[in-house]
Scaffold this motif. Structure first.
Motif, PDB file in Angstrom:
ATOM      1  N   HIS A  12       0.832  -1.206   0.000  1.00 12.78           N
ATOM      2  CA  HIS A  12       0.000   0.000   0.000  1.00 12.78           C
ATOM      3  C   HIS A  12       0.862   1.249   0.000  1.00 12.78           C
ATOM      4  N   ASP A  56      -7.268  -2.484 -13.782  1.00  9.49           N
ATOM      5  CA  ASP A  56      -8.308  -3.086 -12.954  1.00  9.49           C
ATOM      6  C   ASP A  56      -9.598  -3.308 -13.736  1.00  9.49           C
ATOM      7  N   VAL A  62     -13.183  -4.985  -9.800  1.00 12.87           N
ATOM      8  CA  VAL A  62     -14.097  -3.872  -9.556  1.00 12.87           C
ATOM      9  C   VAL A  62     -14.708  -3.985  -8.161  1.00 12.87           C
ATOM     10  N   PRO A  63     -14.949  -2.822  -7.509  1.00  9.42           N
ATOM     11  CA  PRO A  63     -14.556  -1.486  -7.989  1.00  9.42           C
ATOM     12  C   PRO A  63     -13.037  -1.328  -7.950  1.00  9.42           C
ATOM     13  N   PRO A  64     -12.469  -0.576  -8.895  1.00  5.63           N
ATOM     14  CA  PRO A  64     -11.014  -0.394  -8.921  1.00  5.63           C
ATOM     15  C   PRO A  64     -10.510   0.217  -7.618  1.00  5.63           C
ATOM     16  N   ALA A  65      -9.259  -0.078  -7.313  1.00  3.59           N
ATOM     17  CA  ALA A  65      -8.665   0.440  -6.077  1.00  3.59           C
ATOM     18  C   ALA A  65      -8.720   1.953  -6.017  1.00  3.59           C
ATOM     19  N   PHE A  67     -11.080   3.801  -6.613  1.00  2.48           N
ATOM     20  CA  PHE A  67     -12.362   4.240  -6.088  1.00  2.48           C
ATOM     21  C   PHE A  67     -12.706   3.593  -4.750  1.00  2.48           C
ATOM     22  N   SER A  68     -12.074   2.485  -4.438  1.00  2.00           N
ATOM     23  CA  SER A  68     -12.392   1.782  -3.194  1.00  2.00           C
ATOM     24  C   SER A  68     -11.480   2.177  -2.046  1.00  2.00           C
ATOM     25  N   ASP A  69     -10.353   2.831  -2.337  1.00  2.00           N
ATOM     26  CA  ASP A  69      -9.402   3.251  -1.309  1.00  2.00           C
ATOM     27  C   ASP A  69      -9.289   4.767  -1.359  1.00  2.00           C
ATOM     28  N   LEU A  70      -9.741   5.435  -0.309  1.00  2.00           N
ATOM     29  CA  LEU A  70      -9.754   6.897  -0.293  1.00  2.00           C
ATOM     30  C   LEU A  70      -8.346   7.476  -0.409  1.00  2.00           C
ATOM     31  N   TYR A  72      -5.949   6.457  -2.250  1.00  4.68           N
ATOM     32  CA  TYR A  72      -5.555   6.507  -3.651  1.00  4.68           C
ATOM     33  C   TYR A  72      -6.097   7.766  -4.322  1.00  4.68           C
TER      34      TYR A  72
END
Length: 220
Positions: A12, A56, A62-65, A67-70, A72
């Motif tokens: 990460h 991705d 999906v959902p791509p990282a 959009f799923s990890d703030l 990022y």
């Protein structure tokens, strides 16, 4: 497989560092193009996340990282704010930024290849997506800035080739079942060093043999 090579928290951090330095390059181009603050933020986001988002979506993660990890999403905004307020100072450390960009290139081409293979793609397709992960954001950045992508320009130092080499090394290591932390790190370092050497000695890809182009070459 990716989690076996790198601790998830380490992975990460690596992702966020790569995203940050790629976002810096996008934001700096936006400043040179005289974009407003929104344009700077958009170019930073696209440069940092475009390659990973494309990968991705292709592999079905999906959902791509992005959009799923703030983290990022917010990291490129932080880079955009830094450039917005301090771009003269950031420009002065451009050489340092280029070094980090080269490191990001190596990291992303390796991580992208392994992630694509984890999702069931073949070795060739995985290496291609590793390349796309590393350079896709830069291509989207240049298109949005109304420039010929650096990836396609003969007068720019090699960029895609180091990523291709790194991704191919990973694919070969997977093929012969020797992919581990050491060999993946070796692929990262190889891509990184090749990119640095290309910048230092201005290595460029050859153009067509015996070409007779009528295109006008405009100096920058």
């Amino acid at each position: 497989m990716l989690d076996q090579l790198f601790n998830p928290s380490v992975q990460h951090v690596i992702d966020l560092v790569g995203i940050f330095v790629f976002a810096i390059s996008g934001a700096l181009l936006a400043v040179r193009k005289n974009f407003d603050v929104f344009g700077i933020a958009v170019l930073a986001e696209v440069t940092a996340l475009g390659g990973g988002l494309l990968r991705d979506l292709i592999i079905g993660a999906v959902p791509p990282a992005a959009f799923s990890d703030l983290g990022y999403f917010l990291t490129p905004l932080l880079a955009a704010l830094l450039v917005f307020f301090l771009h003269p100072e950031v420009e002065r450390i451009q050489v340092g930024a280029n070094i980090f960009d080269a490191a990001g290139l190596g990291l992303f081409c390796v991580a992208g290849t392994v992630r694509a293979y984890d999702y069931g793609l073949g070795l060739t397709s995985s290496a291609a997506l590793g390349l796309a992960t590393a350079v896709g954001g830069g291509v989207l950045r240049d298109v949005l800035a109304n420039e010929v992508p650096s990836l396609l320009r003969w007068d720019r130092d090699l960029y895609a080739v180091p990523a291709i080499v790194g991704a191919t090394m990973v694919a070969l290591c997977i093929r012969y079942d020797v992919l581990n932390a050491f060999t993946s790190g070796l692929a990262v370092v190889t891509a990184f060093v090749l990119r640095l050497l290309a910048m230092r000695y201005h290595w460029r890809a050859p153009r067509a043999w015996h070409r007779r182009s009528t295109a006008i070459e405009v100096p920058e």
